[in-house]
Design a protein around this motif. Sequence first.
Motif, PDB file in Angstrom:
ATOM      1  N   ASN A  83      15.561 -24.008 -34.573  1.00 54.07           N
ATOM      2  CA  ASN A  83      14.386 -24.738 -34.110  1.00 54.07           C
ATOM      3  C   ASN A  83      14.734 -25.898 -33.183  1.00 54.07           C
ATOM      4  OD1 ASN A  83      15.560 -25.778 -36.474  1.00 54.07           O
ATOM      5  ND2 ASN A  83      13.778 -27.043 -36.870  1.00 54.07           N
ATOM      6  N   PHE A  91       9.870 -10.930 -29.934  1.00 54.53           N
ATOM      7  CA  PHE A  91      10.519 -10.079 -30.928  1.00 54.53           C
ATOM      8  C   PHE A  91      10.106  -8.627 -30.744  1.00 54.53           C
ATOM      9  CE2 PHE A  91      10.730 -14.274 -32.590  1.00 54.53           C
ATOM     10  CZ  PHE A  91      11.894 -14.321 -33.327  1.00 54.53           C
ATOM     11  N   TRP A  97       1.419 -13.904 -35.341  1.00 52.29           N
ATOM     12  CA  TRP A  97       0.966 -14.263 -36.687  1.00 52.29           C
ATOM     13  C   TRP A  97      -0.457 -13.782 -36.911  1.00 52.29           C
ATOM     14  CZ3 TRP A  97       3.279 -18.844 -34.154  1.00 52.29           C
ATOM     15  CH2 TRP A  97       4.669 -18.879 -34.355  1.00 52.29           C
ATOM     16  N   HIS A  99      -2.633 -14.347 -39.143  1.00 52.37           N
ATOM     17  CA  HIS A  99      -3.649 -15.226 -39.728  1.00 52.37           C
ATOM     18  C   HIS A  99      -4.150 -16.261 -38.728  1.00 52.37           C
ATOM     19  CE1 HIS A  99       0.206 -17.113 -40.139  1.00 52.37           C
ATOM     20  NE2 HIS A  99      -0.327 -18.255 -40.482  1.00 52.37           N
ATOM     21  N   TYR A 112       3.977 -27.669 -33.414  1.00 48.92           N
ATOM     22  CA  TYR A 112       4.939 -27.838 -34.505  1.00 48.92           C
ATOM     23  C   TYR A 112       6.377 -27.800 -34.026  1.00 48.92           C
ATOM     24  CZ  TYR A 112       0.701 -26.805 -37.014  1.00 48.92           C
ATOM     25  OH  TYR A 112      -0.575 -26.829 -37.465  1.00 48.92           O
TER      26      TYR A 112
ATOM     27  N   ASP B 476      10.880 -15.942 -38.282  1.00 48.56           N
ATOM     28  CA  ASP B 476      11.879 -16.214 -37.235  1.00 48.56           C
ATOM     29  C   ASP B 476      11.194 -16.738 -35.973  1.00 48.56           C
ATOM     30  OD1 ASP B 476      13.985 -15.517 -38.758  1.00 48.56           O
ATOM     31  OD2 ASP B 476      14.371 -13.574 -37.822  1.00 48.56           O
ATOM     32  N   ALA B 477      10.037 -16.147 -35.646  1.00 47.84           N
ATOM     33  CA  ALA B 477       9.323 -16.559 -34.442  1.00 47.84           C
ATOM     34  C   ALA B 477       8.953 -18.033 -34.525  1.00 47.84           C
ATOM     35  CB  ALA B 477       8.080 -15.698 -34.254  1.00 47.84           C
ATOM     36  N   ALA B 478       8.563 -18.474 -35.724  1.00 49.10           N
ATOM     37  CA  ALA B 478       8.213 -19.885 -35.887  1.00 49.10           C
ATOM     38  C   ALA B 478       9.440 -20.773 -35.692  1.00 49.10           C
ATOM     39  CB  ALA B 478       7.603 -20.115 -37.265  1.00 49.10           C
ATOM     40  N   LEU B 479      10.590 -20.327 -36.219  1.00 48.98           N
ATOM     41  CA  LEU B 479      11.824 -21.110 -36.077  1.00 48.98           C
ATOM     42  C   LEU B 479      12.206 -21.254 -34.607  1.00 48.98           C
ATOM     43  CD1 LEU B 479      14.176 -19.826 -38.902  1.00 48.98           C
ATOM     44  CD2 LEU B 479      13.034 -22.020 -38.760  1.00 48.98           C
ATOM     45  N   VAL B 480      12.185 -20.119 -33.889  1.00 52.46           N
ATOM     46  CA  VAL B 480      12.585 -20.157 -32.489  1.00 52.46           C
ATOM     47  C   VAL B 480      11.593 -20.990 -31.678  1.00 52.46           C
ATOM     48  CG1 VAL B 480      13.042 -18.772 -30.451  1.00 52.46           C
ATOM     49  CG2 VAL B 480      13.782 -17.963 -32.661  1.00 52.46           C
ATOM     50  N   SER B 481      10.318 -20.999 -32.115  1.00 47.90           N
ATOM     51  CA  SER B 481       9.330 -21.820 -31.425  1.00 47.90           C
ATOM     52  C   SER B 481       9.590 -23.306 -31.616  1.00 47.90           C
ATOM     53  CB  SER B 481       7.926 -21.504 -31.936  1.00 47.90           C
ATOM     54  OG  SER B 481       7.608 -20.175 -31.668  1.00 47.90           O
ATOM     55  N   GLY B 482      10.544 -23.643 -32.460  1.00 50.68           N
ATOM     56  CA  GLY B 482      10.899 -25.043 -32.632  1.00 50.68           C
ATOM     57  C   GLY B 482      10.432 -25.655 -33.938  1.00 50.68           C
ATOM     58  N   ALA B 483       9.743 -24.864 -34.788  1.00 48.38           N
ATOM     59  CA  ALA B 483       9.277 -25.412 -36.051  1.00 48.38           C
ATOM     60  C   ALA B 483      10.447 -25.495 -37.031  1.00 48.38           C
ATOM     61  CB  ALA B 483       8.184 -24.525 -36.622  1.00 48.38           C
ATOM     62  N   SER B 484      10.439 -26.514 -37.871  1.00 46.10           N
ATOM     63  CA  SER B 484      11.490 -26.627 -38.882  1.00 46.10           C
ATOM     64  C   SER B 484      11.282 -25.537 -39.924  1.00 46.10           C
ATOM     65  CB  SER B 484      11.421 -27.994 -39.546  1.00 46.10           C
ATOM     66  OG  SER B 484      10.222 -28.104 -40.267  1.00 46.10           O
ATOM     67  N   TRP B 485      12.296 -25.330 -40.772  1.00 46.22           N
ATOM     68  CA  TRP B 485      12.186 -24.287 -41.781  1.00 46.22           C
ATOM     69  C   TRP B 485      10.972 -24.525 -42.665  1.00 46.22           C
ATOM     70  CZ3 TRP B 485      12.541 -24.682 -47.209  1.00 46.22           C
ATOM     71  CH2 TRP B 485      12.470 -23.441 -47.853  1.00 46.22           C
ATOM     72  N   THR B 487       8.204 -26.258 -42.019  1.00 45.97           N
ATOM     73  CA  THR B 487       6.955 -26.026 -41.287  1.00 45.97           C
ATOM     74  C   THR B 487       6.678 -24.535 -41.171  1.00 45.97           C
ATOM     75  OG1 THR B 487       7.452 -27.986 -39.995  1.00 45.97           O
ATOM     76  CG2 THR B 487       5.689 -26.591 -39.193  1.00 45.97           C
ATOM     77  N   SER B 488       7.716 -23.754 -40.884  1.00 48.60           N
ATOM     78  CA  SER B 488       7.504 -22.316 -40.741  1.00 48.60           C
ATOM     79  C   SER B 488       7.071 -21.715 -42.066  1.00 48.60           C
ATOM     80  CB  SER B 488       8.769 -21.640 -40.197  1.00 48.60           C
ATOM     81  OG  SER B 488       9.461 -20.963 -41.210  1.00 48.60           O
ATOM     82  N   LYS B 491       3.329 -23.062 -42.581  1.00 44.68           N
ATOM     83  CA  LYS B 491       2.311 -22.663 -41.602  1.00 44.68           C
ATOM     84  C   LYS B 491       2.252 -21.154 -41.391  1.00 44.68           C
ATOM     85  CE  LYS B 491       0.287 -26.335 -40.513  1.00 44.68           C
ATOM     86  NZ  LYS B 491      -1.178 -26.422 -40.603  1.00 44.68           N
ATOM     87  N   VAL B 492       3.348 -20.467 -41.622  1.00 40.03           N
ATOM     88  CA  VAL B 492       3.365 -19.027 -41.349  1.00 40.03           C
ATOM     89  C   VAL B 492       3.516 -18.210 -42.628  1.00 40.03           C
ATOM     90  CG1 VAL B 492       4.594 -17.172 -40.175  1.00 40.03           C
ATOM     91  CG2 VAL B 492       4.207 -19.344 -39.010  1.00 40.03           C
ATOM     92  N   PRO B 495       0.626 -18.938 -45.666  1.00 39.38           N
ATOM     93  CA  PRO B 495      -0.715 -18.394 -45.390  1.00 39.38           C
ATOM     94  C   PRO B 495      -0.762 -16.870 -45.450  1.00 39.38           C
ATOM     95  CG  PRO B 495      -0.162 -20.064 -43.775  1.00 39.38           C
ATOM     96  CD  PRO B 495       1.070 -19.833 -44.583  1.00 39.38           C
TER      97      PRO B 495
END
Lengths: 375, 575
Positions: A83, A91, A97, A99, A112, B476-485, B487-488, B491-492, B495
């Motif tokens: 991050n 991917f 996502w 949701h 974020y 993984d997509a959330a991590l690469v987007s810059g979110a911390s573990w 947060t991912s 938020k992902v 939910p």
Amino acid sequence: MLQIDGLRKAYPGTGGRPATNALNGVSFRVEEGEFFTLLGPSGCGKTTTLQCIAGLEMPDSGTIRMGDAPVFDSEANIAVPANKRRLGMVFQSYAIWPHMTVFENVAFPLLYGEKRRARADVRTQVAKALAMVELGHLSDRPAPMLSGGQQQRVALARALVHQPRILLLDEPLSNLDAKLRDSMRTEIRNLVKSVGITTVFVTHDQVEAVGMSDSIMLMRNGVVVQQGSPRDIYLRPNSVFTADFMGRSNLVPGTIVEVGEIAAIETNFGVISGVPQGDFRPGDPAVAVIRPQAMSLVTEGGVADRSNCFSARIASLNFLGDVVETEVVCRDQRLLLMLSPYVQHAPGDEVLLHVPADHCVFVPPEETAGEARSA
Amino acid sequence: MTAVAHHAPGRRSSRFGQQEVTLAVLLLFVGLLVLGPVIILVRTSFAPSGSMPLETWRFTLEHYVALFSSPSTWKLVYNTMIYALCSMCIGVVIATAVAWCTERTNMPGRSIVRVLMFSWMAVPALVVGFGWILLINPGNGALNVLFRTIFQVKGAIFPLYSFWALTIITAFAVVPTAYVMISGLLRNMDPQLEQAARVHGGNGWTIIAKVTLPLLVPGLLSIGIYMFMAVVQTFDLPLIIGLTARFPVLSTRVYLLSSPDNGLPNYGFAATFGVLLLVVATGLMWAYLRATSAGEKFRVVTGKAFRPRRIRLGGWMPLALGFVFAYCAVMALPLLMLLWVSLNTAYVTPSFDALPGLTLSVYSRVIANPIFVRALFNTVVLVVASATIVMVASALIGWFTTRSGSRAGKILDAMSFAPMAIPPIVLVLAIVLIYLRTPLYGSIWIIVLTHSTIFLAFGVRTMSTALIQIHKELSDAALVSGASWFTSFRKVTLPLVWPQFVNGWLWVFAHSARDLTAPLMLLSTTNVVAASALWNMWQFPDLPGTAALSIMLMAALLLFVVPFQIYTARRLETG
């Protein structure tokens, strides 16, 4: 922009099997703004390499540098988490996502991510990114209600919205149907070129690789086989593997009889001259790589010089429309060539084959087995 | 560095990332919760009698010698086994029949039955037990009185305080859980297997006998072992019925040794019985896991959602309807009896003559009691805290066990599953031994801690199954987007598994409210909850009060559980 040196990664063997070396000392360099492709059959280590660049996998050793700073260095004990690497990634499954709406998906890196943006800023940047992939009108649609192609575009917008340093594409076209794949191929290439972003693309499909890349790196069993421009790799393969992987070729085994800028090889249907790829000495075994498109049929007296001309007999013809797939027999050697659909021939015709010397390449034989394949 | 990276392929960040800290905290949390009690229990069983646990360094085998030389020990083990076996068999047979009717036939009203069964899991066994005692006790049990007046006989038709009454009442109590498991098994069976038999000439009964049942055998076997294990571990019904019937089992024996009516608790001997029970339960757990993996080989249950063909009942319809609804009526009887008793200020046998005397005054009396307010407050704290702690921990543990693949993840998985094999009564005893001298003992939080441990295994199973279906690339997509573990995760990942999270939360919520074991053994003046308040009023005895409180507890639980079940059932029928 991206410099990788001596990357190694082994997966511990499960259930008594020995450990597998996914990466065995991979090194390469990607220039600023370049479209760089990692190509290879499944299990060659291309996806592992991409995961290591993304920070989703941890290499055992080696260094990965982005810009001036290392993001991974096993010696210096540096491992920047995924991050904090400021990357964008599309991917294989798109990883949209389900949701969230399209807007929320694309806004995620801005809200974020490393550098949080102000709300008003987010709105304009997301709108810009969606306009770029021509999805501005679907902003409020829930993500599950998108087609495959639309999901692909959302994934691209999400990967680019936060202006990452490098864009990583993990087989993004493999889940699309054939027609859509063709149009997305050009579209992705044009998009990343207009943005000017450095791109690392992973695929197992050589057509995609050749059509999209500035530079291709072919991998096999965790090592780099060959790197160069699509043209180089296609026309000047350095191994039987590259020749075979990049498209159909006639692979004719033989023995080097002459070396130099243009060398010559003795095969079971005569001596051919061609371009050597590698260090050969007279007497070395080698394989002549002749693309089916490299050969042509000539008439007696049609060429001034009879060198690299061989008489042959047509064994079979397969009319495919845009080409006629033709098999000829030259002494005992079967060769495949492509003829124009407008030329009329019948099986049994005696013909004269011509292989221009610069269309023929000599590569070392496969270490494993000296089998000759013509396909 | 190299060595560390090699052993932890899932490691993503440098030394002390959010992931590593979370993993360490979870390992510590689960270790304390699960390993602590087991170690203390074993230690105490080796301590000389008369000494307090943790206060001596002497080791002795005296309790084990006493345990194995006493013939009553083997009688207890035999009692427990025969009781569990009979209850399990009756329960599984009824559950299979009902599940078959609702899942594989065109019986009308199957959705209602399904909602009833799922909701029934929220009804405390304790409450049902009280209902049965009021119905068929030998003195003034309503059914016994009724039959006495009809047939002019003396004595009790239904002998409540007997082995068979205990067994059958327990069997009724295990039916809903067995039903839920078996209906899942039937629903996920590939209908093509039966269609193939039909195409090749099999008729209805042949298909059931030669295809359906043999395919179900591995699944039924593992469910049978699971239910057997559950009955071995039950405590409340053997306590309220079995003790009067002079039918002690291992769980009630552990309870009586550690909380005797008179005299000092013999913790050492109780712990030794606890170890014995633990060994039995672990053996059953092992058998269950073996049977489950054998079931995997048949691959009847796949991830795919099937729409099994429903069998037309035709002439058998009245029989099926009669059976299913008679069963539901029998289940409802004890609750109706409780309702009746709660509407009278003193115990009156149900009759039309007594109808005008019905009043709600018992309810107002119970509500006015200061104990009620305290129990209500404590119960809310207990169920909400337990459910939340269990599900949050389970979601995180589930992530590590399904995603990281590291050794630490595997250890976490094994440790969080272990409470399945620790009978609650044994766990509670161990928790008493650990916390006896700490301020935590006697507070409501010690019950929260106990329930968190007991229900952790269920929570982790629920969340692991849910998380394993979420594609890894989504986080993984959330991590690469810059979110911390974190947060991912928040938020992902979370939910995406929210429905299963809520379902698990409700399950723990209901089971925490219905459990008597922990509240009773850890009871102090301040930490009374609904279940222990019920027990106290019953012992007092205040029958109308107990009945009123039972009805209120049940109504409150069903208020939460039923709407969710109706929603789920609707999705099943339409989806």
